[in-house]
Design a protein around this motif. Structure first.
Motif, short mmCIF file in Angstrom:
data_model
loop_
_atom_site.label_atom_id
_atom_site.label_comp_id
_atom_site.label_asym_id
_atom_site.label_seq_id
_atom_site.Cartn_x
_atom_site.Cartn_y
_atom_site.Cartn_z
N LYS A 50 -6.18 12.84 7.80
CA LYS A 50 -4.76 12.16 7.13
C LYS A 50 -5.36 10.53 7.95
CE LYS A 50 0.06 12.74 7.72
NZ LYS A 50 0.98 13.16 8.32
N THR A 51 -5.87 10.55 8.65
CA THR A 51 -6.06 9.10 9.05
C THR A 51 -7.51 8.92 7.45
OG1 THR A 51 -5.89 9.90 11.86
CG2 THR A 51 -7.05 7.23 11.02
N THR A 52 -8.38 9.41 7.32
CA THR A 52 -9.84 9.05 6.82
C THR A 52 -8.00 8.48 5.31
OG1 THR A 52 -11.21 10.38 7.28
CG2 THR A 52 -11.09 9.65 5.34
N GLU A 53 -7.70 9.48 5.01
CA GLU A 53 -6.62 9.59 3.93
C GLU A 53 -6.32 8.18 3.95
OE1 GLU A 53 -2.97 12.34 2.18
OE2 GLU A 53 -5.23 13.54 2.72
N ILE A 54 -5.53 8.00 4.67
CA ILE A 54 -4.85 6.39 4.69
C ILE A 54 -5.36 5.52 4.57
CG2 ILE A 54 -3.28 4.94 6.34
CD1 ILE A 54 -2.11 7.84 7.94
N ILE A 55 -7.00 5.42 5.17
CA ILE A 55 -7.45 3.88 5.42
C ILE A 55 -8.19 3.71 4.04
CG2 ILE A 55 -9.79 3.56 5.74
CD1 ILE A 55 -9.01 4.62 8.74
N ILE A 56 -8.71 4.81 3.22
CA ILE A 56 -9.41 5.03 2.41
C ILE A 56 -8.23 4.96 1.10
CG2 ILE A 56 -10.63 6.17 0.52
CD1 ILE A 56 -12.45 6.19 2.75
N ARG A 57 -7.25 5.40 1.42
CA ARG A 57 -6.03 4.95 0.37
C ARG A 57 -5.93 3.27 0.15
NH1 ARG A 57 -1.70 8.93 1.49
NH2 ARG A 57 -0.69 6.75 2.77
N ASP A 58 -5.70 2.90 1.81
CA ASP A 58 -5.63 1.53 1.05
C ASP A 58 -6.08 0.25 0.71
OD1 ASP A 58 -2.76 1.97 2.77
OD2 ASP A 58 -3.79 1.49 5.76
N ILE A 59 -7.94 1.32 1.42
CA ILE A 59 -8.87 0.26 0.48
C ILE A 59 -8.56 -0.03 -0.91
CG2 ILE A 59 -10.88 0.17 0.24
CD1 ILE A 59 -10.86 0.92 3.37
N ARG A 60 -8.49 1.24 -1.98
CA ARG A 60 -8.30 1.19 -3.17
C ARG A 60 -6.91 0.62 -3.73
NH1 ARG A 60 -10.89 7.24 -3.44
NH2 ARG A 60 -13.19 6.59 -2.62
N THR A 61 -5.81 0.12 -2.77
CA THR A 61 -4.42 -0.02 -3.34
C THR A 61 -4.20 -0.81 -2.84
OG1 THR A 61 -3.13 0.66 -1.24
CG2 THR A 61 -4.10 2.51 -3.17
N LEU A 62 -5.02 -1.96 -2.45
CA LEU A 62 -5.34 -2.78 -1.90
C LEU A 62 -4.55 -3.34 -0.84
CD1 LEU A 62 -5.58 -4.87 -5.54
CD2 LEU A 62 -7.51 -4.39 -3.64
N LYS A 63 -4.22 -2.21 0.38
CA LYS A 63 -3.61 -2.89 0.95
C LYS A 63 -4.12 -3.96 2.39
CE LYS A 63 0.48 -0.28 -0.38
NZ LYS A 63 0.09 -0.03 -1.30
N LEU A 64 -5.36 -3.57 1.91
CA LEU A 64 -5.28 -4.45 3.44
C LEU A 64 -6.05 -5.34 2.24
CD1 LEU A 64 -7.82 -1.17 4.95
CD2 LEU A 64 -6.42 -3.28 6.25
N GLY A 65 -5.80 -5.75 1.38
CA GLY A 65 -5.67 -7.28 0.62
C GLY A 65 -7.33 -7.05 0.02
N LYS A 66 -7.63 -8.35 -0.87
CA LYS A 66 -8.63 -7.79 -1.98
C LYS A 66 -10.24 -8.23 -1.17
CE LYS A 66 -6.46 -10.48 -5.92
NZ LYS A 66 -6.94 -11.07 -6.84
N ILE A 67 -10.62 -7.68 -1.23
CA ILE A 67 -12.23 -6.52 -0.74
C ILE A 67 -13.53 -7.09 -1.12
CG2 ILE A 67 -13.42 -5.33 1.61
CD1 ILE A 67 -10.56 -4.84 2.44
N THR A 68 -13.99 -7.87 -1.13
CA THR A 68 -15.67 -7.72 -1.41
C THR A 68 -16.97 -7.06 -0.40
OG1 THR A 68 -15.55 -9.29 -3.30
CG2 THR A 68 -18.02 -8.58 -2.56
N PHE A 69 -17.49 -5.69 -0.72
CA PHE A 69 -18.01 -5.24 0.44
C PHE A 69 -19.66 -5.50 0.37
CE2 PHE A 69 -14.44 -2.33 0.20
CZ PHE A 69 -13.83 -2.60 1.17
N GLU A 70 -20.01 -6.59 0.01
CA GLU A 70 -21.44 -7.09 -0.25
C GLU A 70 -21.30 -8.45 -0.43
OE1 GLU A 70 -24.23 -4.23 -2.38
OE2 GLU A 70 -22.39 -4.77 -3.80
N ILE A 71 -22.58 -9.43 0.34
CA ILE A 71 -22.70 -10.43 -0.03
C ILE A 71 -24.05 -10.68 -0.57
CG2 ILE A 71 -22.33 -12.61 1.32
CD1 ILE A 71 -20.48 -11.12 3.53
N PRO A 72 -23.79 -11.86 -1.47
CA PRO A 72 -25.23 -11.71 -1.23
C PRO A 72 -26.41 -12.46 -0.62
CG PRO A 72 -23.72 -13.82 -2.92
CD PRO A 72 -22.78 -12.75 -1.16
N THR A 73 -27.34 -12.47 -0.21
CA THR A 73 -28.19 -12.59 0.62
C THR A 73 -29.19 -14.45 -0.17
OG1 THR A 73 -29.66 -11.22 0.35
CG2 THR A 73 -28.38 -11.43 2.07
#
Ligand code: GDP
Length: 284
Positions: free
Chosen positions: A260-283
């Protein structure tokens, strides 16, 4: 991802794209703005070779704007034949730039044609990218109509046609579908975080832990805000537990319900509940 890529599929996909490249003037390489490198085909430079190219950082509406700008600088400083812009194919944002940039990149070729007395024709373009980056969405947006989606499998082709985009641009109505760099585990985890890989074939808990580790390093305040945590535990398992507890994911015996915790975290990320996130930064 709906595709299971095998060496035979990859070879065929590459052949198909190479064939299509013969017909076009410019390549629109679609990547996901949240993970611009992981959502690329590992052989793209070799496949596209020296065709002019526009790298389209799609789904920019879901990415961290500051990081998108850094990615644009990164791609734009690489070579004169390649430019990058951020777009949102879903809402149709940023698309007018595609046209002007294409003209810019092809100016010399067109000038040469005109100098030889050849009447200028429409610029011909091909969209390429790995599954799920938004190729069909973009084609439909540019074409302003619904073009049936080709089976998301390499080798499933239909008769291709040109789609008019205004007077000066034509697009092949079937995109070039290429494979991601899935032999790298981190790439797989990043793709899975954004939902680019089918959830049934991956361990979502592993994905959630990976995402939490990244968030606590780069976006700790988002975790504070969303889950009402006073402190972000350094240990990712403790963090996972703390979120589970805050969200009431408790089973009998007081154990944390990991699914259940997994589901919440993944859903929050994909529905932008944690804001706009970029998962890679240019080196650099
Ligand atoms: P394809 O496999 O590359 O043809 O990808 P699709 O066009 O089918 O898009 C995959 C998913 O991404 C769909 O759910 C689209 O609605 C979504 N999508 C495409 N472009 C965007 C975008 O710019 N922003 C957002 N938020 N979603 C998008």
């Amino acid at each position: 991802m709906t595709i299971q890529w095998f060496p035979g599929h990859m070879a065929k996909a590459r052949r198909e794209v190479t064939e299509k490249l013969k017909l076009i003037d410019i390549v629109y390489e679609l990547v996901d703005a949240r993970l611009p490198l992981s959502s690329r085909n590992p052989m793209i430079d070799e496949i596209v070779a020296n065709k002019p190219r526009i790298i389209l950082l799609n789904k920019a509406d879901m990415a961290d704007t500051e990081k998108t700008n850094r990615w644009l600088d990164y791609f734009n400083s690489q070579n004169n034949n390649t430019k990058a812009i951020a777009i949102d194919a879903h809402q149709g944002k940023g698309l007018t730039k595609i046209h002007s940039l294409s003209k810019e990149l092809l100016k010399e070729k067109w000038d040469r044609m005109i100098a030889k007395g050849i009447r200028p024709r429409a610029i011909r373009a091909l969209i390429v990218g790995i599954p799920n980056v938004g190729k069909s969405t973009l084609i439909n947006r540019l074409a302003k109509k619904n073009i049936a989606k080709t089976g998301d499998r390499p080798g499933v082709t239909k008769a291709q046609q040109w789609v008019k985009v205004g007077k000066e641009l034509e697009l092949l109505d079937t995109p070039g579908i290429l494979w991601p760099k899935f032999e790298d585990q981190e790439v797989g985890l990043r793709l899975a975080t954004t939902g680019a890989i089918k959830d049934t074939i991956i361990n979502l808990q592993e994905v959630a832990v990976y995402a939490l580790r990244y968030l606590s390093e780069y976006y700790p305040s988002r975790l504070h805000e969303r889950y009402g945590l006073e402190e972000i535990p350094e240990d990712v398992v403790e963090l996972f537990d703390a979120i589970g507890k805050k969200r009431g994911c408790i089973m009998s015996g007081g154990y944390i319900d990991y699914d259940k915790t997994t589901e919440i975290i993944i859903r929050d990320i994909r529905t932008l509940k944690l804001g706009k996130i970029t998962f890679e930064i240019p080196t650099e």
